[in-house]
Scaffold this motif. Structure first.
Motif, PDB file in Angstrom:
ATOM      1  N   LEU A  78      31.792  35.677  48.028  1.00  0.00           N
ATOM      2  CA  LEU A  78      32.292  35.645  46.654  1.00  0.00           C
ATOM      3  C   LEU A  78      33.535  34.771  46.529  1.00  0.00           C
ATOM      4  N   ASP A  79      34.383  34.828  47.547  1.00  0.00           N
ATOM      5  CA  ASP A  79      35.609  34.035  47.522  1.00  0.00           C
ATOM      6  C   ASP A  79      35.373  32.583  47.934  1.00  0.00           C
ATOM      7  N   GLU A  80      34.103  32.257  48.253  1.00  0.00           N
ATOM      8  CA  GLU A  80      33.731  30.906  48.705  1.00  0.00           C
ATOM      9  C   GLU A  80      34.584  30.487  49.904  1.00  0.00           C
ATOM     10  N   PRO A 103      50.056  29.546  54.258  1.00  0.00           N
ATOM     11  CA  PRO A 103      49.982  30.620  53.267  1.00  0.00           C
ATOM     12  C   PRO A 103      51.198  31.530  53.338  1.00  0.00           C
ATOM     13  N   ASN A 104      51.660  31.957  52.169  1.00  0.00           N
ATOM     14  CA  ASN A 104      52.817  32.862  52.136  1.00  0.00           C
ATOM     15  C   ASN A 104      52.407  34.324  52.100  1.00  0.00           C
ATOM     16  N   GLY A 105      51.122  34.593  52.318  1.00  0.00           N
ATOM     17  CA  GLY A 105      50.646  35.965  52.363  1.00  0.00           C
ATOM     18  C   GLY A 105      49.127  35.980  52.401  1.00  0.00           C
ATOM     19  N   PRO A 106      48.521  37.151  52.657  1.00  0.00           N
ATOM     20  CA  PRO A 106      47.062  37.248  52.724  1.00  0.00           C
ATOM     21  C   PRO A 106      46.356  36.813  51.447  1.00  0.00           C
ATOM     22  N   THR A 107      46.959  37.088  50.286  1.00  0.00           N
ATOM     23  CA  THR A 107      46.329  36.693  49.024  1.00  0.00           C
ATOM     24  C   THR A 107      46.218  35.181  48.933  1.00  0.00           C
ATOM     25  N   MET A 132      34.071  43.506  43.961  1.00  0.00           N
ATOM     26  CA  MET A 132      34.791  42.909  42.842  1.00  0.00           C
ATOM     27  C   MET A 132      36.242  43.356  42.757  1.00  0.00           C
ATOM     28  N   LEU A 133      36.688  44.188  43.698  1.00  0.00           N
ATOM     29  CA  LEU A 133      38.064  44.668  43.671  1.00  0.00           C
ATOM     30  C   LEU A 133      39.022  43.478  43.741  1.00  0.00           C
ATOM     31  N   GLY A 134      39.816  43.325  42.695  1.00  0.00           N
ATOM     32  CA  GLY A 134      40.718  42.174  42.615  1.00  0.00           C
ATOM     33  C   GLY A 134      40.049  40.925  42.100  1.00  0.00           C
ATOM     34  N   ARG A 135      38.724  41.003  41.833  1.00  0.00           N
ATOM     35  CA  ARG A 135      37.969  39.851  41.332  1.00  0.00           C
ATOM     36  C   ARG A 135      37.217  40.236  40.055  1.00  0.00           C
ATOM     37  N   GLU A 136      37.668  41.307  39.390  1.00  0.00           N
ATOM     38  CA  GLU A 136      36.933  41.860  38.259  1.00  0.00           C
ATOM     39  C   GLU A 136      36.711  40.816  37.155  1.00  0.00           C
ATOM     40  N   ARG A 137      35.566  40.943  36.486  1.00  0.00           N
ATOM     41  CA  ARG A 137      35.229  40.114  35.340  1.00  0.00           C
ATOM     42  C   ARG A 137      35.276  40.990  34.092  1.00  0.00           C
ATOM     43  N   THR A 176      27.442  43.486  33.784  1.00  0.00           N
ATOM     44  CA  THR A 176      26.268  42.626  33.964  1.00  0.00           C
ATOM     45  C   THR A 176      26.628  41.389  34.769  1.00  0.00           C
ATOM     46  N   GLU A 177      27.728  40.746  34.420  1.00  0.00           N
ATOM     47  CA  GLU A 177      28.156  39.539  35.143  1.00  0.00           C
ATOM     48  C   GLU A 177      28.569  39.890  36.573  1.00  0.00           C
ATOM     49  N   GLN A 178      29.281  41.002  36.742  1.00  0.00           N
ATOM     50  CA  GLN A 178      29.708  41.401  38.082  1.00  0.00           C
ATOM     51  C   GLN A 178      28.502  41.646  38.988  1.00  0.00           C
TER      52      GLN A 178
END
Length: 512
Positions: free
Chosen positions: A158-160, A71-75, A102-107, A116-118
């Motif tokens: 959430l990130d599986e 990986p080239n970074g934490p993301t 959901m921070l960074g994973r917003e729908r 509702t989905e979040q």
């Protein structure tokens, strides 16, 4: 036995002349928990930073699910399926559970958040972890520490994530919340995740882990299944020598009372009416659940927190006002918050160690610039601090060595009374053993040591007497050999002063 999901082979990292990692090999398997153990400074954190993409290794390779992983970074690491659960949780306390998850994973739909989905996704993740009833609209700052940790873990769900790393996850958790965390970890492994668990508590490692890998001085020195290794063998691998005594005993004899507190009540009501004597040549432990008032007790004695009523006396005389007056009266204090208030992490070892007593280092009112370094060198040798020298910045040291520097200040101040609040939290077994020996030596010199700890085995092994607090009150004080883990816990949860005889009678009744 399943094949490894993650392998790290020949990983090396150097910072100038310092070798942090030297050809480390580690493998984590799906559905199993790998204990990554070693002393502070052994390289565990650096290795996990490499795994998380926060540090680029100088050499070595990694594979994840049979594919090259770099990986080239934490993301990028998170996107690949690697999640880190740090000791200091990375949450925004003013935001809701939902917004944190959901921070960074917003729908969104047409640029608008799809609440509702979040919320559906958040509840599904929390349900997997046994916390489906948690209101996702609650601000995280209102949640207890254990529940905040669940929120952090839910991010990984959430990130599986397929590899989840826990770094000292129970250092600030009471037993009940630690057991709840273990249940969550078992849920993750049941779904096929590989878990890497970093802890200095070997009994925890035994309870939750399947495999182990030991690092020492940046090298992997042992690995295998935990069922095939004994605790003394693990400790020997960690410290590089046979450790006959995890709790070294230094002969000492308690004498007359040195520190006396009488009906001490804090300004906010904690502690409440606490009375206690600590004698010369004595180590007195203070046990109790988190929130029982142990920290508030020592802070009130030291003058850090305001007192509503009651008295503190040293050698039968009132000490000076506030922390400065307490130091002048011979009282020293080591805070449980090492990073926040116990040390100046951006200053040198010498500056930290000699803080509060500069008079022996000055002449005619002027500080001799070389004197603090000379004094610190002696303290470094006595405490076995692993450092380049007294001018090294404290923030560069491992946790165990930072703690030794914090304790060195009490030594330098030549205090007769030591107030130690959780001095062994988050440090390795070798550093713990060193601190236990230092307490024994202090008692042998006639000092009075008040030792606060959440870890009952060390109190029962090291202390002459143990006091148990419950809901702000000092409930009972007895010789250490008059307590058991069961009686201390029963007393701490508010069942009154429970004696070993009462526990034995109850057990006999249940058996019959």
């Amino acid at each position: 036995m399943p094949a490894p999901l993650l392998t790290m082979h020949g990983v090396s990292k150097r910072y100038g002349p310092t070798v942090a990692l030297d050809g480390v090999d580690v493998a984590a398997k799906p559905g199993r928990v790998l204990a990554l153990i070693g002393e502070n400074g052994a390289g565990k954190s650096t290795l996990m930073k490499v795994l998380a993409g926060a540090v680029r290794p100088d050499a070595g390779t990694m594979t994840f699910a049979d594919s090259p992983y770099a990986p080239n970074g934490p993301t990028a690491a998170r996107a690949a399926g690697v999640a880190m659960i740090y000791q200091e949780l990375n949450l925004a306390p003013d935001l809701s559970v939902e917004d944190n998850l959901m921070l960074g994973r917003e729908r969104s739909t047409f640029g608008l958040l799809s609440r509702t989905e979040q919320r559906r996704r958040c509840r599904a993740a929390l349900e997997k972890l046994g916390h489906g009833s948690l209101d996702v609209r609650t601000p995280v700052g209102r949640l207890p520490v254990g529940t905040r940790q669940v929120v952090e873990i839910a991010r990984a769900v959430l990130d599986e994530a397929r590899v989840v790393v826990f770094d000292e996850p129970t250092s600030s958790l009471p037993r009940k919340e630690a057991e709840a965390l273990f249940a969550v970890i078992r849920t993750l492994t049941a779904e096929g995740a590989a878990v890497i668990y970093i802890s200095h508590f070997l009994e925890e490692v035994r309870a939750i882990c399947d495999d182990y890998a030991v690092l020492r001085d940046g090298r992997a020195v042992g690995s295998g299944e935990l069922k095939d290794v004994t605790e003394p063998q693990l400790v020997s691998l960690m410290v590089g020598r046979e450790v006959d005594e995890l709790f070294p005993q230094v002969p000492h004899t308690p004498g007359e009372p040195l520190l006396t507190i009488d009906a001490l009540t804090g300004a906010d009501g904690t502690p409440r009416g606490a009375s206690l004597e600590v004698r010369r040549g004595e180590i007195l432990g203070v046990s109790g659940l988190i929130g029982a008032g142990r920290t508030e007790l020592v802070r009130a004695i030291y003058g850090l927190d305001a007192v509503r009523s009651g008295t503190v006396r040293v050698n039968a005389s009132p000490p000076g006002a506030g922390p400065r007056g307490r130091v002048r009266s011979g009282i020293g204090f080591v805070s449980e918050d090492r990073a926040g208030e116990g040390l100046m992490l951006n200053r040198t070892i010498a500056e930290n160690a000699t803080l509060g007593r500069l008079s022996p280092l000055s002449r005619g009112g002027f500080l001799n610039p070389a004197a603090p370094n000379a004094a610190a060198e002696g303290l470094i040798r006595r405490l076995g601090v692993k450092a380049r020298g007294p001018r090294q910045t404290v923030g560069e040291l491992s946790g165990g060595n930072q703690q030794k520097v914090a304790v060195s200040r009490v030594l330098h101040q030549q205090n007769d009374v030591w107030l130690l609040d959780e001095p062994t939290r988050g440090i390795d077994v070798g550093a713990k053993s060193d601190l236990y020996r230092l307490m024994g030596e202090a008692a042998a010199e006639g000092k009075a040591v008040l030792f606060v700890s959440s870890y009952l085995p060390e109190l029962l092994a090291v202390c002459d007497r143990v006091a148990v607090m419950s809901r702000g009150e000092l409930v009972a004080v007895r010789d250490a050999d008059q307590w058991t883990a069961e009686t201390a816990m029963a007393t701490a949860i508010g069942a009154g002063d429970v004696s070993p005889e009462q526990t034995a009678q109850k057990t006999a009744g249940e058996t019959s």
